[in-house]
Design a protein around this motif. Structure first.
Motif, short mmCIF file in Angstrom:
data_model
loop_
_atom_site.label_atom_id
_atom_site.label_comp_id
_atom_site.label_asym_id
_atom_site.label_seq_id
_atom_site.Cartn_x
_atom_site.Cartn_y
_atom_site.Cartn_z
N GLU A 34 -25.72 98.10 14.42
CA GLU A 34 -27.12 97.74 14.18
C GLU A 34 -27.33 97.20 12.76
N LEU A 35 -26.69 97.83 11.78
CA LEU A 35 -26.91 97.45 10.38
C LEU A 35 -26.43 96.03 10.09
N SER A 36 -25.36 95.59 10.76
CA SER A 36 -24.77 94.28 10.46
C SER A 36 -25.15 93.21 11.48
N ARG A 37 -25.99 93.55 12.46
CA ARG A 37 -26.27 92.62 13.55
C ARG A 37 -26.99 91.35 13.07
N GLU A 118 -21.66 96.27 5.61
CA GLU A 118 -22.65 96.86 6.51
C GLU A 118 -21.96 97.54 7.69
N LYS A 119 -20.91 96.90 8.21
CA LYS A 119 -20.17 97.47 9.33
C LYS A 119 -19.48 98.77 8.94
N PRO A 123 -21.18 103.46 10.45
CA PRO A 123 -20.60 104.69 11.00
C PRO A 123 -20.82 105.91 10.10
N ILE A 124 -20.84 105.69 8.79
CA ILE A 124 -21.08 106.81 7.87
C ILE A 124 -22.50 107.33 8.06
N ARG A 125 -23.43 106.44 8.20
CA ARG A 125 -24.82 106.86 8.48
C ARG A 125 -24.90 107.62 9.80
#
Length: 281
Positions: A34-37, A118-119, A123-125
């Protein structure tokens, strides 16, 4: 400037996308974190834009060549001379698209770095949110499981530390690469525009040498006597392009701004989430 010459190759319009390619494109878009979309979509659309500029430049060069060829067969000495020189100026305008497209490629490489960090951060988030959810469930449903709760709280401390570093890198790398990407793109846009202005103004000088006054049937045309002046206009245009220097206020960072695309693609291996910045190779 060279005489009217054919470009090395001429590309036509790209073939229409098939249904399967459209579906694959949508699938690739959907599976992005979602963050890098959104950055993924920008980078994908940038690729099409770059190809369009390259294609438009090739078309402009070809049209300039065709104008030269057309003028040769006009039978009008004035048109023969002026059209050949205007055609050359148009070809030079077309050639400006290639370095501009190259600059867009360099800028796109910086956007890839943003996308890749961002990718990594997404996953960390997600992991942090999962740990928080587990802690919340234990506290509300089984408050007696102190051992499991303590283990999750320790895990949360580790994840929060990792998240803190990752979020800092996300901000730092995003600001740095966003700034550099558009400095490169805008500096190239300014240079391209200013060189086009140079060529266009000399084009107007050429057209002013062409007598376009209406002559009645049977009356003789004024003999064309501006060959030397037209040649000088072309020499001036060539000299002005060679002398051109971009304004220091609008220079791209690092001079050429060249960024190898493979380096941008591999930045996810270079990012060091246990430290600051990007690991040096």
């Amino acid at each position: 400037m060279d005489n009217c010459a054919s470009p090395h190759s001429i590309t036509g319009h790209p073939p229409p996308k098939t249904r399967s390619s459209v579906s694959l494109s949508k699938l690739l878009d959907y599976i992005q974190p979602e963050l890098s979309r959104k950055q993924y979509r920008i980078i994908k659309n940038d690729k099409g834009l770059i190809e369009a500029y390259k294609s438009a430049g090739i078309d402009r060069v070809e049209i300039g060549r065709q104008i030269c060829e057309w003028g040769k067969n006009s039978g009008d000495e004035a048109i023969v001379d002026i059209s050949s020189k205007v055609g050359l100026l148009l070809q030079e305008m077309g050639k400006l698209s290639e370095p501009y497209a190259t600059a867009l490629e360099d800028a796109r490489g910086h956007l890839k770095i943003i996308r890749n960090i961002e990718k990594i951060v997404q996953p960390i988030r997600n992991r942090k949110m999962r740990v928080l959810d587990k802690i919340q469930k234990i506290r509300t449903k089984t408050p007696s499981q102190n051992i499991k709760l303590a283990a999750l709280e320790q895990e949360l401390v580790r994840v929060e530390a990792e998240s803190l570093v990752a979020e800092a890198q996300l901000t730092n790398l995003t600001r740095q690469n966003f700034r550099e990407a558009f400095q490169i793109e805008l500096a190239a846009a300014i240079e391209r525009a200013e060189k086009e202005v140079i060529l266009a103004k000399h084009g107007f000088r050429l057209l002013e040498l062409l007598d376009a006054n209406i002559v009645a049937p049977g009356e003789p045309y004024v003999p064309y006597e501006h060959g030397v002046q037209a040649h000088q206009v072309l020499s001036d245009a060539e000299a002005n392009l060679k002398e051109y220097q971009p304004d220091d206020r609008y220079r791209a960072p690092g001079g050429s701004g060249i960024l190898v695309e493979e380096t941008a693609d591999e930045v996810d291996q270079q990012v060091n989430i246990n430290g600051w910045g990007v690991a040096q190779s």
